[in-house]
Design an enzyme around this catalytic site. Structure first.
Site, PDB file in Angstrom:
ATOM      1  N   ASP A  61     -10.111   4.557  -4.298  1.00  0.00           N
ATOM      2  CA  ASP A  61      -8.891   4.197  -3.762  1.00  0.00           C
ATOM      3  C   ASP A  61      -8.430   3.803  -2.052  1.00  0.00           C
ATOM      4  O   ASP A  61      -9.288   4.825  -1.497  1.00  0.00           O
ATOM      5  CB  ASP A  61      -7.902   5.951  -3.661  1.00  0.00           C
ATOM      6  CG  ASP A  61      -6.437   5.492  -3.764  1.00  0.00           C
ATOM      7  OD1 ASP A  61      -6.137   4.731  -3.675  1.00  0.00           O
ATOM      8  OD2 ASP A  61      -6.300   6.709  -3.119  1.00  0.00           O
ATOM      9  N   THR A  94      -2.687   0.012  -1.898  1.00  0.00           N
ATOM     10  CA  THR A  94      -3.658   0.657  -0.852  1.00  0.00           C
ATOM     11  C   THR A  94      -4.923  -0.638  -0.707  1.00  0.00           C
ATOM     12  O   THR A  94      -4.779  -1.102   1.192  1.00  0.00           O
ATOM     13  CB  THR A  94      -3.821   1.950  -1.076  1.00  0.00           C
ATOM     14  OG1 THR A  94      -5.032   2.165  -2.215  1.00  0.00           O
ATOM     15  CG2 THR A  94      -2.573   2.908  -0.794  1.00  0.00           C
ATOM     16  N   THR A  95      -5.285  -0.719  -1.520  1.00  0.00           N
ATOM     17  CA  THR A  95      -6.355  -1.975  -1.358  1.00  0.00           C
ATOM     18  C   THR A  95      -5.798  -3.749  -1.116  1.00  0.00           C
ATOM     19  O   THR A  95      -6.343  -3.978  -0.139  1.00  0.00           O
ATOM     20  CB  THR A  95      -7.894  -2.350  -2.626  1.00  0.00           C
ATOM     21  OG1 THR A  95      -7.661  -0.340  -2.867  1.00  0.00           O
ATOM     22  CG2 THR A  95      -9.268  -2.590  -2.074  1.00  0.00           C
ATOM     23  N   ASP A 387      -1.752   7.884  -8.926  1.00  0.00           N
ATOM     24  CA  ASP A 387      -1.828   6.476  -8.286  1.00  0.00           C
ATOM     25  C   ASP A 387      -0.528   5.696  -9.252  1.00  0.00           C
ATOM     26  O   ASP A 387       0.596   5.863  -9.343  1.00  0.00           O
ATOM     27  CB  ASP A 387      -2.401   5.481  -8.091  1.00  0.00           C
ATOM     28  CG  ASP A 387      -2.667   5.806  -6.288  1.00  0.00           C
ATOM     29  OD1 ASP A 387      -2.672   6.382  -5.494  1.00  0.00           O
ATOM     30  OD2 ASP A 387      -4.653   4.867  -6.681  1.00  0.00           O
TER      31      ASP A 387
END
Length: 527
Positions: A61, A94-95, A387
């Site tokens: 994550d 997020t990445t 998530d």
């Protein structure tokens, strides 16, 4: 006096080119670090802390990885921040947001070297981001009206989100759980009502969603193990007043009999409190704080189940589930709202006993019990599920969805390219660079899966010249595939957040032309 003596001796400053290079390099390094976790075939990272206990986290994550890094480079910190914000705001992507910002800076660096002013680049990026967003808005799918279709959209989004996580093996199972849990929230985005309990043992496949509510507590000794039609009083009150609590009070007595009197008075006081609580006509008392032995005895005599130290963070959750309010005074029973449920019983999960409330009033809350081989697996499973839950709860409110798998990026890149051709002046270079940065996301997805990214992205680009094309990268078969058939969907909100945050972060780093590092404060030698 020479001009460079403005700062103290140990302070350093970097100007112009050097400062810009430092920030570019830092930001790109961070982006490259998380790049390999992007996509369904992304790899995990092991983070080992240097603190006590050397705790180990295994995760892919983006936000979790970046949160744990200690970074010295100021520009890299900006990227860490945007991934945090993305995590709080929409929960997923997020990445992607870090990778996109990194790519934008990589493109900007080339432009700066060919003597284009950063402000020109920023202006171009702004136009491109607007254009990309409009391109997505034209192509969103919205099935809010049709409940069945909407549910299947949500299932697909959940599966796409879980695809790149540890839960990818059982994604149908977990997607089903996540969608059920979110539908129970009835449109609120407060995920605290979904309790996740982690119990090592079993395999991930044994995880389940429980409609009722599970408290990670044992039932005390000599208390009823099973209560039907429970009336529950949820309280946050001290049940340990076996002592006279007047701070700093000193009591002087001239015989032991007087001490016994004081003790007796204390016991009476406690008894009164218990009787007041029992006057509510309850058969289950749940307290957030300790319950001492004496009151527990009294409750057991009255046949009331007393639970102490219940759900320390989420006592509100307990109130929410049972439909009761949290009470702290018990003088007027009629004003206190009691919680209800059909059955309270003790259940076993693995080795542990837990208390299970079933048939609760409020449909909102539920518990997800995660099983897994070790704590690391469970922590990562919880992050992945979180998530998915975040994205779903956002999508229930903003029901626009897009196809996934690099499709949105290609759509945006195509529109942005066209804008670049229409734009006169140096800005067009920046706009073109923006479209190249967008293409980097499908490229990275393909790279991480060990595919020939140049070939695939070129094919994608050709496909996207046909109107209404649904092509994206199908990592499983290693070719360009139809994303609609594969059921790979993403939430519009997530994509929009990625696009805008990444652009703003890149813009912020581009504006830098000087980095000043202060001299560290020295410890004075105290003699």
């Amino acid at each position: 006096m020479p001009i460079d003596k403005i700062f103290k001796d140990d302070a350093s400053e970097e100007k112009g080119e050097r400062a810009r290079m430092a920030s570019f390099i830092g930001a790109m390094a961070v982006a490259d670090l998380v790049k390999s976790t992007l996509g369904p075939k992304g790899m995990d990272k092991i983070l080992q802390s240097t603190g006590r206990g050397h705790s180990v986290t295994v995760t892919n994550d983006g936000a979790t990885i970046l949160k744990s890094l200690h970074i010295d480079n100021p520009a890299a910190k900006v990227l860490v921040d945007i991934s945090k914000v993305q995590d709080d705001e929409v929960g997923d992507g997020t990445t992607s947001v870090v990778v996109l910002a990194g790519e934008l800076l990589r493109e900007a660096e080339k432009l700066v070297t060919s003597k284009i002013h950063p402000m020109t680049i920023i202006a171009g990026y702004r136009m491109a981001a607007e254009c990309a967003r409009d391109a997505l808005l034209k192509r969103v799918i919205d099935n809010k009206e049709n409940a069945e279709k909407f549910r299947s959209d949500l299932m697909k989004i959940a599966m796409t989100t879980l695809c790149s996580k540890i839960l990818s093996q059982d994604k149908e199972h977990f997607a089903e759980m996540a969608v059920d849990a979110v539908f129970r929230l009835k449109g609120s985005t407060n995920l605290e009502a979904i309790q996740i309990i982690k119990k090592p043992g079993g395999s991930l496949r044994d995880s389940f969603l429980d409609e009722g509510f599970i408290l990670d507590k044992k039932i005390g000794i000599g208390q009823p193990k099973r209560i039907e039609n429970a009336k529950i009083l949820v309280a946050n009150t001290a049940m340990d007043t076996d002592k006279v609590k007047i701070y700093g009070a000193r009591v002087r007595v001239d015989s032991m009999a007087k001490v016994a009197q004081i003790e007796g008075a204390e016991k009476e006081k406690m008894k009164d409190k218990v009787n007041k609580i029992l006057a509510h006509g309850i058969n289950c008392f749940v307290n957030r704080q300790l319950i001492y032995n004496f009151p527990e005895e009294l409750f057991a005599d009255a046949g009331v189940l007393a639970i102490e130290h219940a759900d320390f963070e989420g006592i509100e959750r307990l109130g929410l589930v049972t439909g009761g309010e949290i009470a702290s005074t018990f003088d007027n029973p009629e004003s206190v709202k009691l919680g209800h449920c059909k059955l309270i019983e003790e259940i076993m999960i693995g080795e542990d006993k837990l208390i299970h409330f079933s048939g609760v009033e409020m449909g909102q809350a539920c518990s997800i019990v995660l099983r897994g081989a070790s704590h690391h697996v469970l922590d990562e499973a919880e992050r992945s599920l979180h998530d998915a839950l975040c994205v779903l709860s956002q999508t229930v409110n903003d029901s626009r969805v897009l196809l996934g798998g690099g499709w949105p990026e290609m759509v945006m890149a195509k529109e942005v390219d066209e804008l670049a051709r229409k734009t006169a002046g140096k800005k067009s270079h920046a706009i073109e660079a923006f479209s190249r940065a967008l293409v980097a996301i499908p490229t990275t997805i393909a790279d991480n899966a060990g595919l020939d990214s140049a070939e695939l992205v070129a094919q994608l680009r050709a496909e996207h010249h046909n109107e209404g094309c649904n092509a994206g990268i199908d990592v499983i078969s290693g070719a360009v595939g139809d994303m609609e058939e594969r059921g790979i969907y993403e939430a519009f909100k997530v994509k929009q957040a990625v696009l805008l945050s990444a652009t703003e972060a890149a813009e912020m780093i581009l504006r830098v032309d000087e980095i000043i590092t202060c001299a560290p404060r020295r410890r004075e030698d105290r003699m």
